[in-house]
Motif scaffolding. Structure first.
Motif, PDB file in Angstrom:
ATOM      1  N   ALA A 296       2.819  11.266   0.690  1.00 20.96           N
ATOM      2  CA  ALA A 296       1.538  10.711   0.255  1.00 20.96           C
ATOM      3  C   ALA A 296       1.560  10.367  -1.222  1.00 20.96           C
ATOM      4  N   SER A 297       2.182  11.217  -2.035  1.00 27.63           N
ATOM      5  CA  SER A 297       2.263  10.945  -3.468  1.00 27.63           C
ATOM      6  C   SER A 297       3.091   9.697  -3.750  1.00 27.63           C
ATOM      7  N   ALA A 298       4.207   9.532  -3.034  1.00 28.07           N
ATOM      8  CA  ALA A 298       5.039   8.339  -3.224  1.00 28.07           C
ATOM      9  C   ALA A 298       4.283   7.077  -2.807  1.00 28.07           C
ATOM     10  N   ALA A 299       3.505   7.164  -1.727  1.00 25.09           N
ATOM     11  CA  ALA A 299       2.732   6.004  -1.286  1.00 25.09           C
ATOM     12  C   ALA A 299       1.664   5.628  -2.317  1.00 25.09           C
ATOM     13  N   LEU A 300       0.956   6.624  -2.876  1.00 29.42           N
ATOM     14  CA  LEU A 300      -0.078   6.338  -3.873  1.00 29.42           C
ATOM     15  C   LEU A 300       0.518   5.739  -5.135  1.00 29.42           C
ATOM     16  N   ASP A 301       1.643   6.271  -5.580  1.00 28.24           N
ATOM     17  CA  ASP A 301       2.283   5.724  -6.783  1.00 28.24           C
ATOM     18  C   ASP A 301       2.713   4.276  -6.571  1.00 28.24           C
ATOM     19  N   ALA A 302       3.260   3.981  -5.399  1.00 28.97           N
ATOM     20  CA  ALA A 302       3.691   2.611  -5.122  1.00 28.97           C
ATOM     21  C   ALA A 302       2.499   1.661  -5.072  1.00 28.97           C
ATOM     22  N   HIS A 303       1.393   2.111  -4.485  1.00 33.01           N
ATOM     23  CA  HIS A 303       0.200   1.254  -4.417  1.00 33.01           C
ATOM     24  C   HIS A 303      -0.370   0.988  -5.810  1.00 33.01           C
ATOM     25  N   ARG A 304      -0.340   1.991  -6.672  1.00 30.51           N
ATOM     26  CA  ARG A 304      -0.826   1.777  -8.045  1.00 30.51           C
ATOM     27  C   ARG A 304       0.062   0.781  -8.785  1.00 30.51           C
ATOM     28  N   ARG A 305       1.359   0.859  -8.575  1.00 33.21           N
ATOM     29  CA  ARG A 305       2.257  -0.089  -9.246  1.00 33.21           C
ATOM     30  C   ARG A 305       2.039  -1.514  -8.761  1.00 33.21           C
ATOM     31  N   ASP A 306       1.703  -1.679  -7.484  1.00 35.49           N
ATOM     32  CA  ASP A 306       1.462  -3.033  -6.966  1.00 35.49           C
ATOM     33  C   ASP A 306       0.211  -3.635  -7.580  1.00 35.49           C
ATOM     34  N   GLY A 307      -0.916  -2.946  -7.481  1.00 42.09           N
ATOM     35  CA  GLY A 307      -2.123  -3.317  -8.201  1.00 42.09           C
ATOM     36  C   GLY A 307      -2.904  -4.498  -7.668  1.00 42.09           C
ATOM     37  N   ARG A 308      -2.496  -5.134  -6.582  1.00 39.75           N
ATOM     38  CA  ARG A 308      -3.236  -6.297  -6.067  1.00 39.75           C
ATOM     39  C   ARG A 308      -4.429  -5.849  -5.241  1.00 39.75           C
ATOM     40  N   SER A 309      -5.508  -6.622  -5.328  1.00 38.89           N
ATOM     41  CA  SER A 309      -6.668  -6.355  -4.482  1.00 38.89           C
ATOM     42  C   SER A 309      -6.336  -6.726  -3.034  1.00 38.89           C
ATOM     43  N   PHE A 310      -7.147  -6.219  -2.092  1.00 39.11           N
ATOM     44  CA  PHE A 310      -6.854  -6.475  -0.677  1.00 39.11           C
ATOM     45  C   PHE A 310      -6.975  -7.961  -0.345  1.00 39.11           C
TER      46      PHE A 310
ATOM     47  N   TYR B 129       0.804  -1.217   0.000  1.00 39.69           N
ATOM     48  CA  TYR B 129       0.000   0.000   0.000  1.00 39.69           C
ATOM     49  C   TYR B 129       0.846   1.281   0.000  1.00 39.69           C
ATOM     50  N   GLY B 130       2.163   1.132  -0.112  1.00 38.82           N
ATOM     51  CA  GLY B 130       3.013   2.292  -0.297  1.00 38.82           C
ATOM     52  C   GLY B 130       3.504   2.966   0.959  1.00 38.82           C
ATOM     53  N   TRP B 131       3.195   2.426   2.129  1.00 38.15           N
ATOM     54  CA  TRP B 131       3.639   3.061   3.368  1.00 38.15           C
ATOM     55  C   TRP B 131       5.164   3.079   3.447  1.00 38.15           C
ATOM     56  N   ALA B 132       5.796   2.030   2.950  1.00 37.90           N
ATOM     57  CA  ALA B 132       7.256   1.993   2.984  1.00 37.90           C
ATOM     58  C   ALA B 132       7.842   3.161   2.213  1.00 37.90           C
ATOM     59  N   HIS B 133       7.242   3.467   1.071  1.00 40.00           N
ATOM     60  CA  HIS B 133       7.754   4.549   0.242  1.00 40.00           C
ATOM     61  C   HIS B 133       7.452   5.912   0.869  1.00 40.00           C
ATOM     62  N   GLY B 134       6.290   6.032   1.522  1.00 42.44           N
ATOM     63  CA  GLY B 134       5.973   7.286   2.194  1.00 42.44           C
ATOM     64  C   GLY B 134       6.912   7.576   3.344  1.00 42.44           C
ATOM     65  N   VAL B 135       7.147   6.572   4.182  1.00 40.54           N
ATOM     66  CA  VAL B 135       8.086   6.748   5.291  1.00 40.54           C
ATOM     67  C   VAL B 135       9.490   6.986   4.752  1.00 40.54           C
ATOM     68  N   GLY B 136       9.818   6.334   3.624  1.00 39.23           N
ATOM     69  CA  GLY B 136      11.124   6.552   3.014  1.00 39.23           C
ATOM     70  C   GLY B 136      11.344   7.999   2.622  1.00 39.23           C
ATOM     71  N   VAL B 137      10.290   8.661   2.122  1.00 36.86           N
ATOM     72  CA  VAL B 137      10.403  10.086   1.788  1.00 36.86           C
ATOM     73  C   VAL B 137      10.666  10.904   3.057  1.00 36.86           C
ATOM     74  N   LEU B 138       9.989  10.579   4.153  1.00 34.01           N
ATOM     75  CA  LEU B 138      10.190  11.314   5.403  1.00 34.01           C
ATOM     76  C   LEU B 138      11.606  11.152   5.943  1.00 34.01           C
ATOM     77  N   LEU B 139      12.172   9.966   5.765  1.00 34.25           N
ATOM     78  CA  LEU B 139      13.484   9.668   6.338  1.00 34.25           C
ATOM     79  C   LEU B 139      14.606   9.749   5.311  1.00 34.25           C
ATOM     80  N   ASP B 140      14.307  10.285   4.132  1.00 29.71           N
ATOM     81  CA  ASP B 140      15.281  10.283   3.042  1.00 29.71           C
ATOM     82  C   ASP B 140      16.605  10.939   3.418  1.00 29.71           C
ATOM     83  N   PRO B 141      16.627  12.151   4.000  1.00 31.33           N
ATOM     84  CA  PRO B 141      17.939  12.766   4.319  1.00 31.33           C
ATOM     85  C   PRO B 141      18.759  11.948   5.304  1.00 31.33           C
ATOM     86  N   MET B 142      18.110  11.415   6.338  1.00 26.73           N
ATOM     87  CA  MET B 142      18.848  10.661   7.339  1.00 26.73           C
ATOM     88  C   MET B 142      19.457   9.398   6.745  1.00 26.73           C
ATOM     89  N   MET B 143      18.681   8.651   5.965  1.00 27.77           N
ATOM     90  CA  MET B 143      19.189   7.401   5.401  1.00 27.77           C
ATOM     91  C   MET B 143      20.332   7.665   4.427  1.00 27.77           C
TER      92      MET B 143
END
Length: 409
Positions: free
Chosen positions: A210-224, A69-83
């Motif tokens: 939020a945009s990174a999370a939505l894009d990642a979820h669209r790429r995954d494409g699986r139903s719940f 659902y893209g949460w990994a990518h959203g958190v990744g954007v928040l932590l991008d400078p530190m990582m």
């Protein structure tokens, strides 16, 4: 080429002979003394069923769902400078780090492998992230070890803080000899759209996440429904593999300590092979000082045992993670944990005068052991506690990331 093939063939032959001989000797040892081997297997099964399975299964399933659902990518954007600046890893790896710190091994390796499979991480970055996110489950340290074994919750909090701090320091030390993702991308000649990057950087960070999370979820494409079924199946398979490793190394530990190496300290072999068995053995062994006992326990948790290392490496086999690199990271983590525990023992013990009597010098009896293994099953709120730890880690890392992001690279 023929010479190299001959060397590889010779090495493979010797490895086959040595591993076959070791397996044959292990079978002989078990057949000669089946009762101790059975008791070791039964104890390891209780450990896996009462502690490992209930603490890891919900988080492994949630990790799979949150990545899809893209949460990994959203958190990744928040932590991008530190990582990028501290660990020289892609910003998306922030979610893998938080997963490993809150769910424990091998959840971090599973998250890194999942993101590599989706094409979000290069193989080398996925391997480094798996080594970075290889932490013990915090509830195992706080509840099982701190409260169940040492009978002092303060000791569990101290062990957890040292475990996290030493692991992050070890990762930072290794990053000093690594190259940043941007440098690697520049060497490969990856095209960079500066206008698009500048426009993206001008957006508020929460909108970018939020945009990174939505894009990642669209790429995954699986139903719940499909996602939930695949997540549960994969998580159960991972835990079955984990249980097999624990049972196997429990038998090896009993054989080595009971028949081959009885003169060694009782906690040495478990400390090298399996972290949960090491914690039980160290907490019930006699030490001259409580600080030394706590430092040895901290080092064993950081090393995590060959069993846990093989679990993470087996999940990362497609990414080609080197066992040599992984073991070097674990060794440095273990040494730092040992030194830090000894360094902060005196100030911490003066702040909490009741810690020292918590470390037992007499062996646990059968009733205490049963109480230790059944303690976890009576804890109804461990998911809430782990969830709170996860949110606090995200908030703390995000704050650090914001502070670090103010300074140019």
């Amino acid at each position: 080429m023929n010479k190299d093939n001959a060397v590889k063939s010779s090495n493979g032959l010797w490895n086959t002979i040595l591993l076959g001989a070791a397996a044959f000797l292990l079978v002989l040892a078990v057949v000669s003394a089946p009762e101790p081997a059975f008791q070791a297997t039964l104890q390891a099964l209780k450990l896996w069923w009462n502690i490992v399975f209930p603490s890891l299964l919900p988080f492994l399933v949630l990790v799979e769902i949150l990545i899809a659902y893209g949460w990994a990518h959203g958190v990744g954007v928040l932590l991008d400078p530190m990582m990028k600046k501290i660990f020289k890893l892609p910003g998306t790896g922030g979610w893998v780090l938080i997963t490993g710190m809150t769910a424990g091994f091998p959840a971090g390796a599973q998250a890194a492998a999942g993101m590599h499979k989706q094409g979000e991480l290069r193989a080398v970055d996925a391997g480094r992230l798996a080594a970075l996110a290889h932490f013990c489950n915090p509830m195992t340290i706080l509840v099982v070890i701190g409260t169940g074994l040492l009978h002092k919750p303060e000791a569990g909090y101290l062990l957890l803080m040292v475990h996290w701090i030493s692991g992050l320091l070890a990762a930072w030390t290794f990053s000093l000899f690594s190259k940043s993702p941007s440098a690697e991308a520049g060497k490969r000649g990856a095209p960079v759209d500066n206008d698009r990057m500048n426009e993206w950087a001008k957006r508020p960070i929460l909108r970018r996440a939020a945009s990174a999370a939505l894009d990642a979820h669209r790429r995954d494409g699986r139903s719940f429904g499909k996602l939930l079924g695949e997540s549960v199946t994969r998580s159960v398979q991972t835990l079955m593999m984990t249980g097999g490793f624990i049972l196997f190394f429990a038998v090896i530990t009993r054989v080595l300590t009971g028949q081959l190496l009885p003169q060694l300290p009782p906690y040495l072999v478990p400390g090298l092979l399996e972290a949960h068995l090491a914690a039980q053995s160290i907490s019930s062994s006699a030490f001259q000082a409580g600080a030394l006992q706590l430092a040895v326990l901290s080092a064993a948790l950081a090393w995590s045992g060959i069993s846990a290392q093989l679990q993470s490496l087996s999940l990362m086999r497609e990414a080609g993670l080197s066992w040599r690199y992984f073991m070097a990271k674990r060794f440095l983590h273990s040494m730092l944990a040992f030194v830090i525990t000894l360094a902060i023992w005196k100030p911490v013990s003066t702040l909490s005068a009741g810690i020292v009597p918590a470390f037992r010098t007499e062996p646990l009896d059968h009733a205490d052991t049963e109480q230790f293994f059944n303690f976890w099953s009576g804890l109804p709120s461990f998911l809430q506690v782990q969830g709170m730890i996860c949110l606090l880690l995200i908030a703390a890392f995000w704050l650090c990331s914001r502070l670090i992001g103010r300074y140019p690279r």
